[in-house]
Design a protein around this motif. Structure first.
Motif, PDB file in Angstrom:
ATOM      1  N   ASP A 153      27.732 -16.235  24.125  1.00  0.00           N
ATOM      2  CA  ASP A 153      27.075 -16.841  23.166  1.00  0.00           C
ATOM      3  C   ASP A 153      25.809 -16.329  23.278  1.00  0.00           C
ATOM      4  O   ASP A 153      25.105 -16.474  22.043  1.00  0.00           O
ATOM      5  CB  ASP A 153      27.260 -18.446  23.099  1.00  0.00           C
ATOM      6  N   MET A 202      24.889 -12.886  21.995  1.00  0.00           N
ATOM      7  CA  MET A 202      24.800 -12.952  20.514  1.00  0.00           C
ATOM      8  C   MET A 202      23.446 -13.187  19.780  1.00  0.00           C
ATOM      9  O   MET A 202      22.955 -12.741  19.070  1.00  0.00           O
ATOM     10  CB  MET A 202      25.951 -13.679  19.811  1.00  0.00           C
ATOM     11  N   LYS A 203      22.956 -14.438  20.303  1.00  0.00           N
ATOM     12  CA  LYS A 203      21.555 -15.007  20.183  1.00  0.00           C
ATOM     13  C   LYS A 203      20.562 -14.001  20.350  1.00  0.00           C
ATOM     14  O   LYS A 203      19.621 -13.921  19.483  1.00  0.00           O
ATOM     15  CB  LYS A 203      21.295 -16.367  20.776  1.00  0.00           C
ATOM     16  N   ARG A 215      20.657 -11.392  17.633  1.00  0.00           N
ATOM     17  CA  ARG A 215      20.103 -11.863  16.439  1.00  0.00           C
ATOM     18  C   ARG A 215      18.596 -11.975  16.513  1.00  0.00           C
ATOM     19  O   ARG A 215      17.766 -11.810  15.278  1.00  0.00           O
ATOM     20  CB  ARG A 215      20.901 -13.418  16.306  1.00  0.00           C
ATOM     21  N   ASP A 219      36.561 -13.759  16.992  1.00  0.00           N
ATOM     22  CA  ASP A 219      35.617 -14.532  16.138  1.00  0.00           C
ATOM     23  C   ASP A 219      34.176 -13.884  16.400  1.00  0.00           C
ATOM     24  O   ASP A 219      33.278 -13.626  15.600  1.00  0.00           O
ATOM     25  CB  ASP A 219      35.530 -15.847  16.165  1.00  0.00           C
ATOM     26  N   GLN A 220      33.960 -13.774  17.769  1.00  0.00           N
ATOM     27  CA  GLN A 220      32.670 -13.408  18.448  1.00  0.00           C
ATOM     28  C   GLN A 220      32.561 -11.760  17.914  1.00  0.00           C
ATOM     29  O   GLN A 220      31.426 -11.413  17.521  1.00  0.00           O
ATOM     30  CB  GLN A 220      32.406 -13.326  19.670  1.00  0.00           C
ATOM     31  N   PHE A 251      33.860 -10.251  15.484  1.00  0.00           N
ATOM     32  CA  PHE A 251      33.630 -10.315  13.837  1.00  0.00           C
ATOM     33  C   PHE A 251      32.002 -10.554  13.664  1.00  0.00           C
ATOM     34  O   PHE A 251      31.494  -9.821  12.755  1.00  0.00           O
ATOM     35  CB  PHE A 251      34.507 -11.115  13.169  1.00  0.00           C
ATOM     36  N   ASP A 252      31.452 -11.545  14.382  1.00  0.00           N
ATOM     37  CA  ASP A 252      30.190 -11.959  14.067  1.00  0.00           C
ATOM     38  C   ASP A 252      29.245 -10.721  14.214  1.00  0.00           C
ATOM     39  O   ASP A 252      28.463 -10.543  13.657  1.00  0.00           O
ATOM     40  CB  ASP A 252      29.914 -13.191  14.824  1.00  0.00           C
ATOM     41  N   MET A 253      29.435 -10.074  15.512  1.00  0.00           N
ATOM     42  CA  MET A 253      28.645  -9.122  15.848  1.00  0.00           C
ATOM     43  C   MET A 253      28.864  -7.797  15.299  1.00  0.00           C
ATOM     44  O   MET A 253      27.923  -7.133  14.710  1.00  0.00           O
ATOM     45  CB  MET A 253      28.770  -8.513  17.403  1.00  0.00           C
ATOM     46  N   PHE A 269      29.516  -7.950  12.016  1.00  0.00           N
ATOM     47  CA  PHE A 269      28.806  -8.275  10.547  1.00  0.00           C
ATOM     48  C   PHE A 269      27.334  -8.167  10.996  1.00  0.00           C
ATOM     49  O   PHE A 269      26.611  -7.697  10.065  1.00  0.00           O
ATOM     50  CB  PHE A 269      29.041 -10.036  10.458  1.00  0.00           C
ATOM     51  N   LEU A 270      26.912  -8.489  12.126  1.00  0.00           N
ATOM     52  CA  LEU A 270      25.275  -8.281  12.354  1.00  0.00           C
ATOM     53  C   LEU A 270      25.043  -6.743  12.397  1.00  0.00           C
ATOM     54  O   LEU A 270      23.961  -6.264  11.879  1.00  0.00           O
ATOM     55  CB  LEU A 270      25.037  -8.919  13.767  1.00  0.00           C
TER      56      LEU A 270
END
Length: 182
Positions: A137, A140-141, A144, A170-171, A173-175, A177-178
Motif C-alpha cells: 500500500d 503504491m503511495k 503516486r 485490485d492493486q 489494476f490501480d498501478m 492505471f497509474l
C-alpha cells in the motif's frame, strides 16, 4: 573537599528535581488549557516540556498530546508532523514509533500534499513495515507521490518494481492505471 563534593551532588539533585516539577507543572497547565479549549496556549506549554526534556517520559507524553491537539483540534498539520517526528525519535515502543511514522506520511501526503516530504517519509516508513500488504500500500503511495511531482521516470520505476511483486488484482489494476497515465 568531600563536603564540597557532597554539596555539589545535592545541589545538582535539587536542580534536576526542580526541572522535573517545572515540567510537570507545564504539562498540568497544558491539560488545563486543553480542557478550556485554549489549544494554542496548551501547545506552548507542551513545547516547553518537549524542549526541556525531549527524551523523558514527560517529554514523550507532551509530544503525544501536542501531536493530538495539533492534528485534531487546531489542524496545524505542519506542527503535528514535528510532534509525531519527536515521538518517532524518543519513544521506546516500536509500535508507537511505527504509528507515528504512518501519521507523518498521512500528513505530508494527504493533508499537506507536500509530495517531496511524503517521498522521504514513505521511504523511512517502508523499511519499518513487516506486513507485506501494508508495504505494498505504501509503495503504491510512493509511486503516486512521484507522479504528483511530475517525476514520471521515478514513478514508472516504482510501478514496475511494484508489478514485479505479483500484487493482488485490485492493486495491480490501480498501478496499471497509474502507469497508463504516465
Amino acid at each position: 573537599k568531600n563536603q564540597i563534593c557532597i554539596n555539589l551532588i545535592l545541589a545538582s539533585f535539587l536542580m534536576l528535581g526542580g526541572c522535573n516539577s517545572t515540567e510537570q507543572k507545564e504539562l498540568k497547565e497544558a491539560k488545563s488549557e486543553i480542557e478550556k479549549g485554549h489549544f494554542r496556549i496548551a501547545i506552548s506549554h507542551l513545547e516547553k516540556v518537549i524542549i526541556r526534556a525531549p527524551h523523558s517520559k514527560l517529554g514523550l507524553e507532551a509530544s503525544r498530546e501536542a501531536a493530538r491537539v495539533s492534528f485534531l483540534e487546531i489542524k496545524d498539520f505542519q506542527k503535528a508532523a514535528q510532534f509525531y517526528q519527536q515521538i518517532v525519535v524518543s519513544s521506546p515502543d516500536a509500535e508507537e514509533r511505527l504509528n507515528a511514522q504512518k501519521q507523518i506520511v498521512a500528513i505530508y501526503f494527504d493533508h499537506l500534499a507536500d509530495y517531496p516530504k511524503a517521498v522521504l517519509e514513505i521511504n523511512r516508513l517502508v523499511v519499518m513495515l513487516t506486513d507485506a500488504k501494508e508495504r505494498s500500500d505504501y509503495k503504491m503511495k510512493l509511486a503516486r507521490a512521484y507522479y504528483y511531482q511530475n517525476n514520471f521516470t521515478q514513478a514508472e520505476n516504482e510501478v514496475e518494481e511494484f508489478l514485479r511483486t505479483n500484487p493482488p488484482a485490485d492493486q495491480r489494476f490501480d498501478m496499471l492505471f497509474l502507469k497508463g497515465n504516465i
